[in-house]
Scaffold this motif. Sequence first.
Motif, short mmCIF file in Angstrom:
data_model
loop_
_atom_site.label_atom_id
_atom_site.label_comp_id
_atom_site.label_asym_id
_atom_site.label_seq_id
_atom_site.Cartn_x
_atom_site.Cartn_y
_atom_site.Cartn_z
N ALA A 64 0.86 -1.18 0.00
CA ALA A 64 0.00 0.00 0.00
C ALA A 64 0.90 1.23 0.00
CB ALA A 64 -0.91 0.00 1.22
N VAL A 65 0.57 2.20 -0.83
CA VAL A 65 1.39 3.40 -1.00
C VAL A 65 0.78 4.56 -0.21
CG1 VAL A 65 2.27 5.09 -2.66
CG2 VAL A 65 2.18 2.66 -3.26
N PHE A 66 1.62 5.22 0.60
CA PHE A 66 1.19 6.36 1.42
C PHE A 66 1.99 7.59 1.01
CE2 PHE A 66 -0.45 2.90 3.80
CZ PHE A 66 -1.40 3.39 4.70
N GLU A 67 1.31 8.68 0.70
CA GLU A 67 1.97 9.92 0.31
C GLU A 67 2.06 10.89 1.49
OE1 GLU A 67 0.48 11.91 -3.10
OE2 GLU A 67 0.20 10.07 -4.25
N TRP A 68 3.11 11.71 1.48
CA TRP A 68 3.26 12.78 2.47
C TRP A 68 2.04 13.68 2.43
CZ3 TRP A 68 3.36 18.10 2.59
CH2 TRP A 68 4.00 18.71 3.66
N ALA A 69 1.42 13.94 3.60
CA ALA A 69 0.18 14.72 3.64
C ALA A 69 0.23 15.90 4.61
CB ALA A 69 -0.99 13.80 4.00
N GLY A 70 1.42 16.23 5.09
CA GLY A 70 1.54 17.40 5.95
C GLY A 70 1.58 17.09 7.43
N HIS A 71 1.22 18.09 8.24
CA HIS A 71 1.30 17.98 9.69
C HIS A 71 0.00 17.47 10.30
CE1 HIS A 71 4.57 20.76 8.72
NE2 HIS A 71 5.13 20.39 9.86
N SER A 72 0.15 16.68 11.34
CA SER A 72 -0.98 16.17 12.09
C SER A 72 -1.08 16.93 13.41
CB SER A 72 -0.82 14.67 12.37
OG SER A 72 -1.75 14.23 13.31
N PHE A 73 -2.30 17.24 13.82
CA PHE A 73 -2.49 17.98 15.07
C PHE A 73 -2.96 17.09 16.22
CE2 PHE A 73 -3.68 21.50 11.93
CZ PHE A 73 -2.35 21.84 11.76
N ALA A 74 -3.40 15.88 15.92
CA ALA A 74 -3.87 14.99 16.99
C ALA A 74 -3.61 13.52 16.65
CB ALA A 74 -5.36 15.21 17.25
N GLY A 75 -2.53 13.26 15.93
CA GLY A 75 -2.19 11.89 15.60
C GLY A 75 -2.92 11.37 14.37
N PRO A 76 -2.56 10.19 13.89
CA PRO A 76 -3.13 9.65 12.65
C PRO A 76 -4.61 9.28 12.74
CG PRO A 76 -1.75 8.01 13.73
CD PRO A 76 -1.54 9.30 14.46
N GLU A 77 -5.16 9.19 13.96
CA GLU A 77 -6.58 8.87 14.10
C GLU A 77 -7.46 10.11 13.91
OE1 GLU A 77 -7.69 5.71 17.16
OE2 GLU A 77 -5.77 6.44 17.92
N ASP A 78 -6.86 11.29 14.05
CA ASP A 78 -7.63 12.53 13.92
C ASP A 78 -6.65 13.63 13.55
OD1 ASP A 78 -9.49 14.52 13.99
OD2 ASP A 78 -9.82 14.48 16.15
N ILE A 79 -6.20 13.61 12.30
CA ILE A 79 -5.08 14.46 11.91
C ILE A 79 -5.37 15.96 12.04
CG2 ILE A 79 -4.06 12.73 10.40
CD1 ILE A 79 -5.26 14.15 8.03
N ARG A 80 -6.62 16.38 11.91
CA ARG A 80 -6.96 17.80 12.02
C ARG A 80 -7.60 18.15 13.36
NH1 ARG A 80 -3.43 20.17 9.21
NH2 ARG A 80 -3.23 19.26 7.14
N ASP A 81 -7.54 17.22 14.30
CA ASP A 81 -8.07 17.45 15.65
C ASP A 81 -9.53 17.91 15.59
OD1 ASP A 81 -8.23 17.57 18.38
OD2 ASP A 81 -7.13 19.45 18.58
N THR A 82 -10.35 17.14 14.90
CA THR A 82 -11.77 17.48 14.77
C THR A 82 -12.49 17.42 16.12
OG1 THR A 82 -12.30 15.17 14.23
CG2 THR A 82 -11.89 16.67 12.39
N PRO A 159 11.64 8.97 12.61
CA PRO A 159 10.36 8.91 13.35
C PRO A 159 9.84 10.31 13.65
CG PRO A 159 11.91 7.33 14.23
CD PRO A 159 12.68 8.16 13.24
N ASP A 160 8.55 10.50 13.44
CA ASP A 160 7.94 11.81 13.65
C ASP A 160 6.45 11.63 13.84
OD1 ASP A 160 7.00 14.44 13.52
OD2 ASP A 160 8.55 15.03 12.10
N ASN A 161 5.94 12.01 15.01
CA ASN A 161 4.50 11.83 15.28
C ASN A 161 3.69 13.04 14.85
OD1 ASN A 161 5.28 13.65 17.21
ND2 ASN A 161 4.57 12.47 18.96
N ILE A 162 4.33 13.97 14.12
CA ILE A 162 3.63 15.17 13.65
C ILE A 162 3.36 15.09 12.15
CG2 ILE A 162 3.78 17.67 13.39
CD1 ILE A 162 5.43 17.77 15.91
N ILE A 163 4.33 14.55 11.38
CA ILE A 163 4.16 14.43 9.94
C ILE A 163 3.30 13.19 9.64
CG2 ILE A 163 5.30 14.12 7.73
CD1 ILE A 163 5.71 16.86 8.99
N VAL A 164 2.30 13.37 8.82
CA VAL A 164 1.38 12.28 8.51
C VAL A 164 1.43 11.94 7.02
CG1 VAL A 164 -0.60 13.80 8.07
CG2 VAL A 164 -1.01 11.46 8.83
N TYR A 165 1.22 10.67 6.73
CA TYR A 165 1.16 10.17 5.35
C TYR A 165 -0.24 9.59 5.13
CZ TYR A 165 6.21 10.65 5.61
OH TYR A 165 7.47 11.16 5.77
#
Length: 218
Positions: A64-82, A159-165
């Motif tokens: 599975a291919v994952f592209e760079w998608a920018g910064h995450s504000f609340a982890g990969p489960e809620d990247i925009r901190d909804t 390793p980076d818990n801020i950058i999300v793919y």
Amino acid sequence: MDKDKKLSNATPKHIALAIISWLVCFSAAHATGQAKICAQRVAFNSSDYTQEYEYGPIIVPERAVFEWAGHSFAGPEDIRDTLHMASDPESERTWPSIPIAEEKRRHELTQEDTAPRHPLTTIITLKEATLTYSHPCALVPVSLFVTNDWGEEGKTINPDNIIVYQADGVWGNDHILTEEGTPKSFEANVQSGNINAIITRPVTEYFPAYSKEMQSGK
């Protein structure tokens, strides 16, 4: 007694070789990069999250291919901190419950993420993963995904818990498959942008993917 004799007869050289051999095996086992893949939880409406599993558990295939998608504000489960976003669309603030300085920082990062100057970085999974409602995340080995047609340059990803793919498809037959040949549960969530990843172990190995069509000039 025989075992004790063997141990007592072991020379420092034998012991050193055994230690080196163990270290090589240990290092090799930990050389492969690793990512934490998660199904994104939609906080505004819990039913949305349930619909992500409309086709059962989400199967994230090998390659599975994952592209760079920018910064995450609340982890990969809620990247925009909804979870902390304003429920009123007319609200003056996007995240009214967080400090104004942090909200400003997030807006600046969002603008930075949409700028065209960022190089495209892509990873590819080396093992299948299954995401469920009760266990929406999984750790999988990954490599850098380098293609001749995308013009990407492979480089180490730390390793980076801020950058999300974000999942884009599956590599197969010399191109990325987004529908044909992919699990329905994966396909539907790729289209919705619901499958994200963060790097948890340095990614140094390359997975070269050269398109035959691009090589032939078609």
